[in-house]
Design a protein around this motif. Structure first.
Motif, mmCIF file in Angstrom:
data_model
loop_
_atom_site.group_PDB
_atom_site.id
_atom_site.type_symbol
_atom_site.label_atom_id
_atom_site.label_comp_id
_atom_site.label_asym_id
_atom_site.label_seq_id
_atom_site.Cartn_x
_atom_site.Cartn_y
_atom_site.Cartn_z
ATOM 1 N N PHE A 199 -57.760 -7.269 -14.416
ATOM 2 C CA PHE A 199 -58.227 -6.627 -15.439
ATOM 3 C C PHE A 199 -57.316 -5.829 -16.088
ATOM 4 O O PHE A 199 -57.185 -4.900 -15.335
ATOM 5 C CB PHE A 199 -59.795 -6.308 -15.274
ATOM 6 C CG PHE A 199 -61.025 -6.890 -15.356
ATOM 7 C CD1 PHE A 199 -61.434 -7.007 -16.622
ATOM 8 C CD2 PHE A 199 -61.289 -7.595 -14.077
ATOM 9 C CE1 PHE A 199 -62.845 -7.972 -16.409
ATOM 10 C CE2 PHE A 199 -62.428 -8.344 -14.039
ATOM 11 C CZ PHE A 199 -63.037 -8.519 -15.247
ATOM 12 N N ASP A 200 -56.497 -6.241 -16.904
ATOM 13 C CA ASP A 200 -55.410 -5.423 -17.273
ATOM 14 C C ASP A 200 -55.500 -4.682 -18.773
ATOM 15 O O ASP A 200 -55.573 -5.534 -19.761
ATOM 16 C CB ASP A 200 -54.186 -6.439 -17.360
ATOM 17 C CG ASP A 200 -52.874 -5.568 -17.752
ATOM 18 O OD1 ASP A 200 -52.587 -4.694 -17.862
ATOM 19 O OD2 ASP A 200 -51.667 -6.698 -17.639
ATOM 20 N N MET A 201 -55.331 -3.634 -18.869
ATOM 21 C CA MET A 201 -55.583 -2.768 -19.968
ATOM 22 C C MET A 201 -54.269 -2.322 -20.816
ATOM 23 O O MET A 201 -54.269 -1.413 -21.398
ATOM 24 C CB MET A 201 -56.577 -1.661 -19.935
ATOM 25 C CG MET A 201 -58.025 -2.008 -19.355
ATOM 26 S SD MET A 201 -58.815 -3.311 -20.321
ATOM 27 C CE MET A 201 -60.156 -3.831 -19.042
ATOM 28 N N GLY A 202 -53.269 -2.902 -20.021
ATOM 29 C CA GLY A 202 -51.800 -2.481 -20.557
ATOM 30 C C GLY A 202 -51.076 -1.464 -19.570
ATOM 31 O O GLY A 202 -51.694 -1.261 -18.452
ATOM 32 N N ASP A 203 -50.106 -1.075 -20.117
ATOM 33 C CA ASP A 203 -49.226 -0.252 -19.010
ATOM 34 C C ASP A 203 -49.715 1.097 -19.037
ATOM 35 O O ASP A 203 -49.246 2.140 -18.064
ATOM 36 C CB ASP A 203 -47.688 -0.312 -19.295
ATOM 37 C CG ASP A 203 -47.370 -1.805 -18.891
ATOM 38 O OD1 ASP A 203 -47.819 -2.269 -18.115
ATOM 39 O OD2 ASP A 203 -46.092 -2.168 -19.508
ATOM 40 N N LEU A 204 -50.305 1.534 -20.172
ATOM 41 C CA LEU A 204 -50.794 3.166 -20.489
ATOM 42 C C LEU A 204 -52.015 3.418 -19.889
ATOM 43 O O LEU A 204 -52.129 4.453 -19.303
ATOM 44 C CB LEU A 204 -50.707 3.549 -21.804
ATOM 45 C CG LEU A 204 -49.460 3.550 -22.710
ATOM 46 C CD1 LEU A 204 -49.581 4.080 -23.864
ATOM 47 C CD2 LEU A 204 -48.198 4.264 -21.931
ATOM 48 N N MET A 205 -52.869 2.471 -19.796
ATOM 49 C CA MET A 205 -54.126 2.803 -19.213
ATOM 50 C C MET A 205 -54.610 2.592 -17.808
ATOM 51 O O MET A 205 -54.258 1.495 -17.099
ATOM 52 C CB MET A 205 -55.260 1.886 -20.120
ATOM 53 C CG MET A 205 -55.117 1.833 -21.449
ATOM 54 S SD MET A 205 -55.299 3.696 -22.158
ATOM 55 C CE MET A 205 -57.199 3.742 -21.877
ATOM 56 N N MET A 206 -54.442 3.671 -17.151
ATOM 57 C CA MET A 206 -54.551 3.574 -15.524
ATOM 58 C C MET A 206 -56.261 4.051 -14.958
ATOM 59 O O MET A 206 -56.978 4.854 -15.530
ATOM 60 C CB MET A 206 -53.917 4.833 -15.051
ATOM 61 C CG MET A 206 -52.287 4.901 -15.648
ATOM 62 S SD MET A 206 -51.529 3.314 -15.273
ATOM 63 C CE MET A 206 -51.429 3.541 -13.580
ATOM 64 N N PRO A 207 -56.607 3.148 -14.204
ATOM 65 C CA PRO A 207 -57.836 2.876 -13.767
ATOM 66 C C PRO A 207 -58.203 3.985 -12.758
ATOM 67 O O PRO A 207 -57.228 4.271 -11.914
ATOM 68 C CB PRO A 207 -58.290 1.690 -13.233
ATOM 69 C CG PRO A 207 -56.911 0.993 -12.848
ATOM 70 C CD PRO A 207 -55.768 1.906 -13.717
ATOM 71 N N ASN A 208 -59.303 4.435 -12.543
ATOM 72 C CA ASN A 208 -59.822 5.295 -11.291
ATOM 73 C C ASN A 208 -60.355 4.572 -10.125
ATOM 74 O O ASN A 208 -60.826 4.989 -9.172
ATOM 75 C CB ASN A 208 -60.670 6.378 -11.650
ATOM 76 C CG ASN A 208 -62.158 5.596 -11.974
ATOM 77 O OD1 ASN A 208 -62.241 4.731 -12.106
ATOM 78 N ND2 ASN A 208 -63.059 6.609 -11.904
ATOM 79 N N ASP A 209 -60.165 3.113 -10.188
ATOM 80 C CA ASP A 209 -60.560 2.313 -9.242
ATOM 81 C C ASP A 209 -59.974 0.999 -9.464
ATOM 82 O O ASP A 209 -59.676 0.449 -10.463
ATOM 83 C CB ASP A 209 -62.165 1.905 -9.342
ATOM 84 C CG ASP A 209 -62.497 1.354 -8.045
ATOM 85 O OD1 ASP A 209 -62.028 0.929 -6.981
ATOM 86 O OD2 ASP A 209 -63.711 1.516 -7.568
ATOM 87 N N ASN A 210 -59.246 0.384 -8.271
ATOM 88 C CA ASN A 210 -58.473 -0.685 -8.756
ATOM 89 C C ASN A 210 -59.005 -2.275 -8.124
ATOM 90 O O ASN A 210 -58.224 -3.172 -8.163
ATOM 91 C CB ASN A 210 -57.098 -0.546 -7.664
ATOM 92 C CG ASN A 210 -57.163 -0.420 -6.182
ATOM 93 O OD1 ASN A 210 -58.515 -0.617 -5.897
ATOM 94 N ND2 ASN A 210 -56.358 -0.197 -5.317
ATOM 95 N N LEU A 211 -60.460 -2.250 -7.929
ATOM 96 C CA LEU A 211 -61.012 -3.351 -7.262
ATOM 97 C C LEU A 211 -62.462 -3.555 -8.077
ATOM 98 O O LEU A 211 -63.019 -2.460 -8.150
ATOM 99 C CB LEU A 211 -61.045 -3.399 -6.003
ATOM 100 C CG LEU A 211 -59.665 -3.814 -5.204
ATOM 101 C CD1 LEU A 211 -60.318 -3.804 -3.617
ATOM 102 C CD2 LEU A 211 -59.432 -5.269 -5.497
ATOM 103 N N LEU A 212 -62.803 -4.860 -8.729
ATOM 104 C CA LEU A 212 -63.948 -5.081 -9.030
ATOM 105 C C LEU A 212 -64.676 -6.399 -8.005
ATOM 106 O O LEU A 212 -63.714 -7.201 -8.231
ATOM 107 C CB LEU A 212 -64.190 -5.253 -10.319
ATOM 108 C CG LEU A 212 -65.424 -5.832 -11.085
ATOM 109 C CD1 LEU A 212 -66.578 -4.950 -10.915
ATOM 110 C CD2 LEU A 212 -65.279 -6.382 -12.534
ATOM 111 N N GLN A 213 -65.719 -6.150 -7.272
ATOM 112 C CA GLN A 213 -66.202 -7.123 -6.584
ATOM 113 C C GLN A 213 -67.485 -7.656 -7.168
ATOM 114 O O GLN A 213 -68.298 -6.878 -7.288
ATOM 115 C CB GLN A 213 -66.204 -6.628 -4.968
ATOM 116 C CG GLN A 213 -66.830 -7.762 -4.230
ATOM 117 C CD GLN A 213 -66.808 -7.122 -2.741
ATOM 118 O OE1 GLN A 213 -65.738 -6.714 -2.209
ATOM 119 N NE2 GLN A 213 -67.815 -7.288 -2.083
ATOM 120 N N LEU A 214 -67.560 -8.858 -7.356
ATOM 121 C CA LEU A 214 -68.820 -9.548 -7.466
ATOM 122 C C LEU A 214 -69.486 -10.545 -6.436
ATOM 123 O O LEU A 214 -68.824 -11.220 -5.756
ATOM 124 C CB LEU A 214 -68.627 -10.640 -8.627
ATOM 125 C CG LEU A 214 -67.911 -9.926 -9.984
ATOM 126 C CD1 LEU A 214 -67.917 -11.060 -11.086
ATOM 127 C CD2 LEU A 214 -68.723 -8.880 -10.558
#
Length: 415
Positions: free
Chosen positions: A239-254
């Motif tokens: 899940f890549d929102m570009g180089d500027l947008m930094m997430p507060n969590d780096n994993l999504l598990q289903l």
């Protein structure tokens, strides 16, 4: 483990003149349960309520088998978004795992099957720290809806950039914009170019749409199958929102749970557990004309409901070789031939219809029957018979009655 097991015991008589800790985790559950109102529907039904887009606009999702969930992951832009930037990764963008991926799901017995999933949509709750009307330098006056439409090249965020597809619906306020894009299979980057400098930009959360390809439940065991998939989140990740947008969590598990609730039910008509073997046309031809019967037989019908694989077995009060027997009081015995015809839609090895398949004490030949469709109260037949040579021995013995008990078993535990 759930074992569906049905049996019929019959008295037979032939009478001679008688995640890691940081991961955002979502649970997705699907259920297969046979439906008598819709017996042709042999598919899992998603039991997980949609969140976000598909909850709000179900008619946009149902025809495509699309579901949506909310990922409680916040993205913040580490730098301002520049006006008319030429690098798609420096603006508003999304790239998601839109290809089909295989997930192994495992039954508690150790059996496995394969589920497929793909991410088919992406939605954002986008936010600004100052009114959008200010960011576009009052060119829209106080009309924030117009301001959002001129903030980005090609119109507002509702107007999805190719290859993504817009849904014609969004909600907006002075500081926030909520939209959703459908994502075709194997789509690449979907990017929006800013037309004004955006000092600060964030996503409060994101919504992801998903589609499922579930395995054939008719070939699966009753019980639960478990599997999971992990997606990475961030620049250059799944899940890549570009180089500027930094997430507060780096994993999504289903986590996936497929529950199979098979049915195996046998209904014997009243009195069907007592079977009398007679010649064709009855005993009158012998009693009145002295014509000996060539064989004794009886066909006993039953009704069957099943959505599962099953096997059939036979247990006997008296046994001769690999079949049951009938005895008379002095101990003379003759073999009883037992066979089964199953409803259309059930097959044996080699995908063959089941017509007069012999039942053996060893179970040989009836180790596996498979349902191609849900069988909903369809008739089958148990065939009981004594062949001509054995009938002649019965007549020469002088005995009047031969008896025996046979138990016919339908058993879903085939592994």
């Amino acid at each position: 483990m759930i074992n569906l097991y049905r049996s019929l015991t019959v008295m037979l008589m032939a009478g001679l003149a008688t995640l890691p800790a940081s991961a955002a985790v979502k649970e997705i559950e699907a259920l297969f349960r046979p439906d008598s109102a819709n017996p042709q529907s042999n598919e899992f039904i998603n039991q997980t309520p949609s969140e976000g887009f598909c909850l709000q606009l179900p008619n946009q999702c149902k025809p495509e088998g699309l579901f949506s969930l909310v990922a409680p992951i916040v993205f913040n832009a580490k730098d301002p978004i520049r006006a008319f930037h030429t690098d798609p990764r420096q603006g508003g963008m999304a790239k998601v795992p839109s290809h089909w991926q295989r997930i192994v799901v495992t039954h508690e017995s150790g059996d496995t099957d394969v589920l497929e999933v793909r991410i088919a949509g992406i939605g954002h709750e986008a936010g600004l720290f100052e009114p959008v009307t200010d960011i576009v330098e009052k060119q829209a006056g106080d009309d924030f809806s117009l301001a959002w439409s001129i903030l980005w090249t090609g119109g507002s965020w509702r107007e999805a950039p190719a290859p993504c597809l817009g849904v014609g619906s969004a909600t907006a306020g002075p500081n926030g914009y909520n939209s959703f894009w459908k994502v075709p299979v194997n789509a690449g980057v979907c990017a929006k170019q800013a037309r004004f400098l955006i000092p600060a930009f964030y996503f409060r959360y994101f919504v992801y749409g998903y589609q499922l390809r579930t395995p054939n439940p008719l070939a699966m065991k009753s019980g639960r199958y478990l599997g999971s998939i992990e997606y990475t989140v961030g620049p250059g990740k799944d899940f890549d929102m570009g180089d500027l947008m930094m997430p507060n969590d780096n994993l999504l598990q289903l986590n996936f749970t497929l529950t199979v609730e098979h049915m195996l039910k046998v209904e014997i008509p009243p009195g069907g557990n007592k079977v009398e073997l007679t010649p064709e046309g009855g005993w009158q031809a012998w009693l009145n004309q002295g014509r000996k019967p060539t064989r004794l037989f009886r066909d006993q019908t039953f009704n069957l409901w099943t959505s599962s694989q099953f096997k059939m077995q036979m247990q006997c009060q008296y046994t001769l070789g690999d079949t049951c027997a009938l005895h008379e009081p002095d101990g003379h015995a003759v073999p009883l031939q037992v066979a089964v015809t199953l409803p259309s839609g059930l097959t044996s090895a080699g995908n063959r219809p089941v017509i007069r398949q012999p039942l053996r004490v060893s179970g040989v030949g009836t180790e596996l029957f498979e349902a191609g469709i849900y069988i909903d109260r369809k008739p089958g037949v148990l065939h009981f018979g004594v062949e001509q040579a054995d009938v002649e021995r019965m007549l020469s013995s002088g005995a009047s009655t031969y008896k025996g008990t046979v138990t016919v078993i339908w058993d879903s535990e085939v592994g």
